[in-house]
Design a protein around this motif. Structure first.
Motif, PDB file in Angstrom:
ATOM      1  N   ILE A  40      -4.134   7.001   1.155  1.00  0.00           N
ATOM      2  CA  ILE A  40      -3.967   5.713   0.219  1.00  0.00           C
ATOM      3  C   ILE A  40      -3.407   4.512   1.083  1.00  0.00           C
ATOM      4  O   ILE A  40      -3.797   3.478   1.230  1.00  0.00           O
ATOM      5  CB  ILE A  40      -3.172   5.884  -0.994  1.00  0.00           C
ATOM      6  CG1 ILE A  40      -4.094   7.215  -1.669  1.00  0.00           C
ATOM      7  CG2 ILE A  40      -3.226   4.999  -1.814  1.00  0.00           C
ATOM      8  CD1 ILE A  40      -3.172   7.457  -3.056  1.00  0.00           C
ATOM      9  N   THR A  67      -5.352   1.087   1.919  1.00  0.00           N
ATOM     10  CA  THR A  67      -5.140  -0.320   1.236  1.00  0.00           C
ATOM     11  C   THR A  67      -5.276  -1.610   2.270  1.00  0.00           C
ATOM     12  O   THR A  67      -6.181  -2.282   1.602  1.00  0.00           O
ATOM     13  CB  THR A  67      -3.686  -0.158   0.783  1.00  0.00           C
ATOM     14  OG1 THR A  67      -3.493   1.037   0.173  1.00  0.00           O
ATOM     15  CG2 THR A  67      -3.491  -1.522  -0.169  1.00  0.00           C
ATOM     16  N   GLY A  73       1.909   2.240  -3.543  1.00  0.00           N
ATOM     17  CA  GLY A  73       0.616   2.754  -4.058  1.00  0.00           C
ATOM     18  C   GLY A  73       0.301   4.321  -3.769  1.00  0.00           C
ATOM     19  O   GLY A  73      -0.474   5.101  -4.398  1.00  0.00           O
ATOM     20  N   HIS A  85      -9.309  -2.384   2.824  1.00  0.00           N
ATOM     21  CA  HIS A  85      -9.740  -2.860   1.366  1.00  0.00           C
ATOM     22  C   HIS A  85      -9.549  -3.925   0.981  1.00  0.00           C
ATOM     23  O   HIS A  85     -10.383  -4.812   0.535  1.00  0.00           O
ATOM     24  CB  HIS A  85      -9.051  -1.812   0.407  1.00  0.00           C
ATOM     25  CG  HIS A  85      -9.361  -2.068  -1.121  1.00  0.00           C
ATOM     26  ND1 HIS A  85     -10.625  -1.856  -1.762  1.00  0.00           N
ATOM     27  CD2 HIS A  85      -8.579  -2.567  -2.116  1.00  0.00           C
ATOM     28  CE1 HIS A  85     -10.579  -2.252  -2.979  1.00  0.00           C
ATOM     29  NE2 HIS A  85      -9.227  -2.701  -3.176  1.00  0.00           N
ATOM     30  N   GLY A  90       0.782  -1.119  -0.062  1.00  0.00           N
ATOM     31  CA  GLY A  90      -0.151   0.104   0.004  1.00  0.00           C
ATOM     32  C   GLY A  90       0.727   1.274   0.041  1.00  0.00           C
ATOM     33  O   GLY A  90       0.264   2.210  -0.519  1.00  0.00           O
TER      34      GLY A  90
END
Lengths: 310, 63
Positions: free
Chosen positions: A181, A185, A155, A188, A152
């Motif tokens: 973000i 992550t 990203g 999610h 994560g």
């Protein structure tokens, strides 16, 4: 048919689309969107052509790290259903080609971003590629159940790179966009892992649901969501945020926290009884979550440009 | 029989066409960036690319 044409039929030659698929175009769309917002919410905006070029080079850098990841993980990709059709395991592109394309595009994107904007942004892009390929793919992905958390981070860099490309330095706003973000992550992916029978086991990749069990995964989802909510709302009080973002963040995070709380309170029996209704709803909402947050940041930036809420 | 137009040639054409487009786009981006960067140079003398101290804003204000 002669022997010549038969031989030609046997050897598959990669098409342009096969090489493009190495760059993980779907991941690239998120990279482009978040990097663009990172640049547009910055207090100084470079020339529009420089902005577009910078986004392009950040996207190419992200694609290069995707190609290098596919080169390294070809053995895992060949085992898992979700990734079996990728260019290398399906035999359309060789591993050596992916390595060459990944290295060439990495060097190209970093050099061009440095020339187009500044070398701080280029260094951050180089670090992101290094982090995703070496730290995540080569080192930690196969050795720790926290792999999702580390992945994560890779990203999460694009909006920070966008901000640095515009301003020349890292600031609180860019760190908070990174955190948004980075902290989003794990909940999610862990929500997905709860209701999808993951084939990571077959590939030997440790996932939290398997190594620490499902109740622990539920606790992790809630903990990360609680910290995420705090960081998401904090961003609303910085120069990058604004009224639209703040209202959006409060509403979305209240809803996200409610979903995480439901997941925490449930056990496997309850989840199986209603076919993972709460987990699936949380996952679907998480898909919208990031897009709407960054969209709201963009809306505030546009309103500031036109003097509303200035 | 050797066919003049083999499927392999079609695939190669698509690849060559794609690479060609990428190269043309790259030329466009580099050219555009060059134009923008040169325009942002501001008050720099063209004949030797050396900044003339007397036309710098700070120097001018002091006079």
């Amino acid at each position: 048919m002669t022997d010549v044409t038969t031989a030609m039929d046997d050897a598959y030659e990669a098409q342009f689309g096969d090489y493009f698929a190495l760059l993980k175009p779907r991941v690239m769309t998120l990279v482009v969107f978040t990097a663009l917002v990172g640049m547009l919410v910055a207090p100084v905006l470079p020339h529009p052509f420089v902005t577009l070029s910078a986004i392009l080079f950040i996207a190419v850098g992200g694609g290069a790290s995707g190609a290098l990841n596919m080169w390294w993980d070809a053995d895992i990709d060949a085992v898992m259903k979700r990734t079996r059709k990728r260019p290398i395991p399906s035999g359309r592109v060789t591993g050596q080609e992916a390595l060459a394309i990944g290295l060439a595009l990495s060097g190209f994107s970093v050099a061009m971003l440095g020339l187009a904007t500044n070398w701080a942004a280029a260094a951050l892009l180089a670090f992101t590629i290094f982090f995703y390929v070496v730290v995540y793919s080569m080192w930690l992905k196969r050795s720790t159940p926290q792999n999702i958390v580390i992945g994560g981070a890779a990203g999460a860099f694009p909006p920070m790179i966008g901000w640095v490309a515009a301003t020349g330095s890292v600031s609180l706003e860019s760190v908070l966009m990174f955190s948004l973000i980075f902290l989003w992550t794990p909940p999610h992916f862990w929500a997905l892992a709860l209701f999808m029978r993951s084939d990571y086991d077959d590939a030997g990749v440790p996932m939290l649901t398997v190594t620490h069990g499902r109740p622990a995964t539920r606790r992790h989802i809630f903990a990360y969501t609680a910290v995420l909510a705090a960081f998401a709302v904090w961003l609303g009080f910085t120069a990058a945020g604004g009224p639209v973002y703040l209202v959006t963040a409060v509403a979305l995070n209240a809803w996200f926290l409610k979903g995480a709380w439901e997941i925490l309170r449930r056990d496997e029996g309850m989840a199986e009884a209603d076919n993972y209704r709460a987990e699936k709803a949380f996952f679907r909402f998480s898909l919208l979550y990031l897009f709407v947050h960054f969209g709201a940041l963009l809306a505030d930036a546009v309103l500031r440009t036109y003097g509303v809420f200035a | 029989m050797i066919r003049a137009e083999h499927e392999l040639h079609r695939r190669r054409r698509s690849r060559n066409f794609g690479v060609g487009l990428v190269l043309v786009a790259l030329i466009g981006v580099v050219f555009g960036l060059t134009v923008v960067k040169v325009r942002q140079l501001g008050e720099m003398q063209a004949f030797d690319s050396v900044v003339r101290p007397e036309i710098l804003p700070g120097e001018r204000d002091e006079k």
